[in-house]
Structure formats: structure tokens, C-alpha cells
Design an enzyme around this catalytic site. Structure first.
Site, PDB file in Angstrom:
ATOM      1  N   LYS A   8       0.845  -1.200   0.000  1.00  0.00           N
ATOM      2  CA  LYS A   8       0.000   0.000   0.000  1.00  0.00           C
ATOM      3  C   LYS A   8       0.871   1.237   0.000  1.00  0.00           C
ATOM      4  O   LYS A   8       2.063   1.206   0.313  1.00  0.00           O
ATOM      5  CB  LYS A   8      -0.933   0.007   1.219  1.00  0.00           C
ATOM      6  CG  LYS A   8      -0.248  -0.070   2.588  1.00  0.00           C
ATOM      7  CD  LYS A   8       0.362   1.239   3.083  1.00  0.00           C
ATOM      8  CE  LYS A   8       1.093   1.079   4.407  1.00  0.00           C
ATOM      9  NZ  LYS A   8       1.919   2.269   4.755  1.00  0.00           N
ATOM     10  N   PHE A  91      11.246  -4.292   2.333  1.00  0.00           N
ATOM     11  CA  PHE A  91      10.880  -4.112   3.739  1.00  0.00           C
ATOM     12  C   PHE A  91      11.592  -2.882   4.291  1.00  0.00           C
ATOM     13  O   PHE A  91      12.591  -2.422   3.746  1.00  0.00           O
ATOM     14  CB  PHE A  91      11.192  -5.364   4.561  1.00  0.00           C
ATOM     15  CG  PHE A  91      12.631  -5.809   4.522  1.00  0.00           C
ATOM     16  CD1 PHE A  91      13.537  -5.354   5.468  1.00  0.00           C
ATOM     17  CD2 PHE A  91      13.072  -6.695   3.551  1.00  0.00           C
ATOM     18  CE1 PHE A  91      14.861  -5.761   5.440  1.00  0.00           C
ATOM     19  CE2 PHE A  91      14.397  -7.112   3.513  1.00  0.00           C
ATOM     20  CZ  PHE A  91      15.296  -6.644   4.460  1.00  0.00           C
ATOM     21  N   GLY A  92      11.047  -2.315   5.370  1.00  0.00           N
ATOM     22  CA  GLY A  92      11.575  -1.054   5.881  1.00  0.00           C
ATOM     23  C   GLY A  92      11.340   0.081   4.920  1.00  0.00           C
ATOM     24  O   GLY A  92      12.126   1.022   4.838  1.00  0.00           O
ATOM     25  N   ASP A 132      -1.592  -1.694  10.682  1.00  0.00           N
ATOM     26  CA  ASP A 132      -2.176  -1.679   9.341  1.00  0.00           C
ATOM     27  C   ASP A 132      -2.559  -3.067   8.834  1.00  0.00           C
ATOM     28  O   ASP A 132      -3.039  -3.198   7.710  1.00  0.00           O
ATOM     29  CB  ASP A 132      -1.261  -0.978   8.334  1.00  0.00           C
ATOM     30  CG  ASP A 132       0.162  -1.515   8.332  1.00  0.00           C
ATOM     31  OD1 ASP A 132       0.462  -2.407   9.148  1.00  0.00           O
ATOM     32  OD2 ASP A 132       0.975  -1.040   7.526  1.00  0.00           O
TER      33      ASP A 132
END
EC number: 2.7.1.148
Length: 288
Positions: A8, A91-92, A132
Site C-alpha cells: 500500500k 521491507f523497511g 495496518d
């Protein structure tokens, strides 16, 4: 069974205050993008996991394992599953990749294990895994989020723009972002709900600057390469560009996919990019 776990972006992110429990209240718009991990589920006696990205742990600290364990505990079962995660979403990055993976595990295992846990139970499990996670579990398109990001309103709409998402090879920890963002709690904020509904209905771009991200200023000050990506996007046809979540990923909204593809040429070749078509909604391919 195989399922896609989509990422997202955050269209606007207002941090509105700090709660007694240490978390922050926020308002944001979640919008899905066509950047996804793939999880393969195979029958097994125990819970196990493998991943194509060797930098990610596949032990009890992995969100997918945590999600499966939480379902076991909630349903009082000891079912097993062998999961293989093909990791594509950085990621991150502020794209919610890990949360989406966890939500996909909850949705698929609730079906495969024939648990039929109710919405409220799944929501409670999801929130404990990440603020989330409920968005990825229950929504397919754009949603407004309040609270810590867990209070959702599905807006039943989609963005009329192509989205170019860029990962500039920086990993920004969410904990760092919350410690360092510039507090603006006293500001009077626009109504994100109304803004995004009008945007999706009319395509009028005049209100786009109102979708501010409160992490952006501090992140840009500490990570100038991230700031530079926003500049590149705006100089190469983006109608709007912003940090997603706490970063380091950014995105630009474009009138069409051709303009989005053209903008990639301005970016360093080492940066990972993804283009999402206008009016995109998530479909994990499972039919669930």
C-alpha cells in the site's frame, strides 16, 4: 494454495497526538498498489516457513509465523502449514509488506483450517500483529484509517491515476520515524475523507498538496537521497509525490502509465520501481 499479498501507499498521513499507551493517533488514506509478495501454502503437520529473501528471519519473529500461531491460539487448534514467501515488496519501506503478508496468512489459514473465525476475532488478532494489518485483511481498495491506523472505513473507491512507487534503497525503522518526526499536533487539518472522495470522483488535482505526510520533513532532513526522489518525480511529470508511511519508499501520481514509465528514466537504475494502473483494487487470486 497460492496468494498474493499486495503493498500500500499512504495518501496523506497526519499524526494528531500521542496516546497514554505510547502509541500515536493518526489519520491516513491507504491505497493499494500492484507490488506484491506471493505466499504458497502446503499441508504440513507443523508450522514452518521459507523465504526467497535470506535477510528476513523465518523463525518465530516473522509476522507470518506470528499470524499462524495467533490463529492456532485463538481457535484452540494445533494445525500445521508449510509457507513459502516469495518476497518482492521491499521491507523497511513504508509499504506495509510485512503487514500484508500477515493479513494474507490470517485470511488463507482461516479458510484452509476451516476455522470460520468471526470478523471481530480476526480484527483483534490483526491489530496485535500490526496497526495496518486490518487494512490488508478486510479492504481491497482505498480506505480511511484513524486511531493507530486500525480504525477503518472502506471508501469503496479507487484512484484515477497511475502510481509510480520508488524504493531508494534506504531502510527506515518505524521506531526511528516516530522518535524524530516534527510534531504538529496543534495544526487544524483538512478532512482526508472528503478530500479523497472528491479526488477519486472528479480527478481534480488542485487539492493534492493537502495530502501531507508528517514523517516527510524529518525523513528528508536525515535522508537527502530520499528527498531527491520526490524532486525527480515532480520534475518528471508527477501530479503529486510523497513519502509513503515512514519511508523510505515514495510514490508519484501520474495522468497515465506512459508518463509514469517515462519518469523512471530519471531515477537511478539501482532503485526498485513499480507501476500501478489507475483504478487498481487488490485481488489475491484465492477467491476468498
Amino acid at each position: 494454495m497460492q496468494a498474493k499479498a499486495f503493498a500500500k501507499i499512504n495518501l496523506g498521513l497526519f499524526i494528531t497526538g500521542k496516546r497514554p499507551d505510547g502509541y500515536h493517533n493518526l489519520e491516513t488514506i491507504f491505497a493499494p498498489i500492484n507490488w506484491y509478495d506471493t505466499i504458497t501454502f502446503e499441508a504440513a503437520d507443523t508450522i514452518s516457513m521459507s523465504c526467497t529473501n535470506l535477510d528476513l528471519p523465518v523463525d518465530e519473529n516473522n509476522l507470518c509465523i506470528k499470524a499462524a500461531r495467533a490463529l492456532q491460539q485463538a481457535a484452540g487448534v494445533q494445525h500445521g502449514i508449510a509457507m513459502t514467501l516469495e518476497k518482492k515488496v521491499p521491507f523497511g519501506a513504508g509499504l506495509g509488506g510485512g503487514s500484508s503478508d500477515a493479513a494474507t496468512v490470517l485470511r488463507v489459514l482461516n479458510h484452509l483450517w476451516q476455522l470460520n473465525l468471526p470478523h471481530a476475532t480476526l480484527h483483534n488478532i490483526a491489530v496485535k500483529l500490526g496497526a495496518d494489518v486490518p487494512y490488508f485483511l478486510f479492504s481491497k481498495g482505498i480506505a480511511y484509517a484513524g486511531g493507530i491506523g486500525d480504525e477503518l472505513e472502506d471508501l469503496q473507491t479507487s484512484l484515477p491515476f497511475a502510481i509510480l512507487t520508488v524504493f531508494p534503497n534506504e531502510h527506515i525503522a518505524t521506531v526511528w520515524a516516530y522518535k524524530n518526526f516534527y510534531r504538529r499536533f496543534e495544526l487544524q487539518r483538512p478532512n482526508l475523507n472528503t478530500l479523497v472522495k472528491n479526488l477519486c470522483t472528479t480527478g481534480n488535482t488542485s487539492a493534492l498538496p493537502s495530502f501531507e505526510n508528517d514523517f516527510e520533513a524529518a525523513v528528508f532532513d536525515h535522508f537527502p537521497t530520499v528527498r531527491d526522489v520526490k524532486t525527480m518525480l515532480m520534475e518528471n511529470g508527477a501530479l503529486y509525490a510523497s513519502l509513503s508511511g515512514s519511508g523510505s519508499a515514495l510514490f508519484g501520481l501520474f495522468a497515465n502509465e506512459a508518463e509514469a514509465y517515462a519518469a523512471i528514466e530519471s531515477l537511478p537504475a539501482t532503485y526498485r520501481t513499480n507501476i500501478t494502473p489507475a483504478r487498481f483494487v487488490m485481488d489475491d487470486g484465492t477467491g476468498l
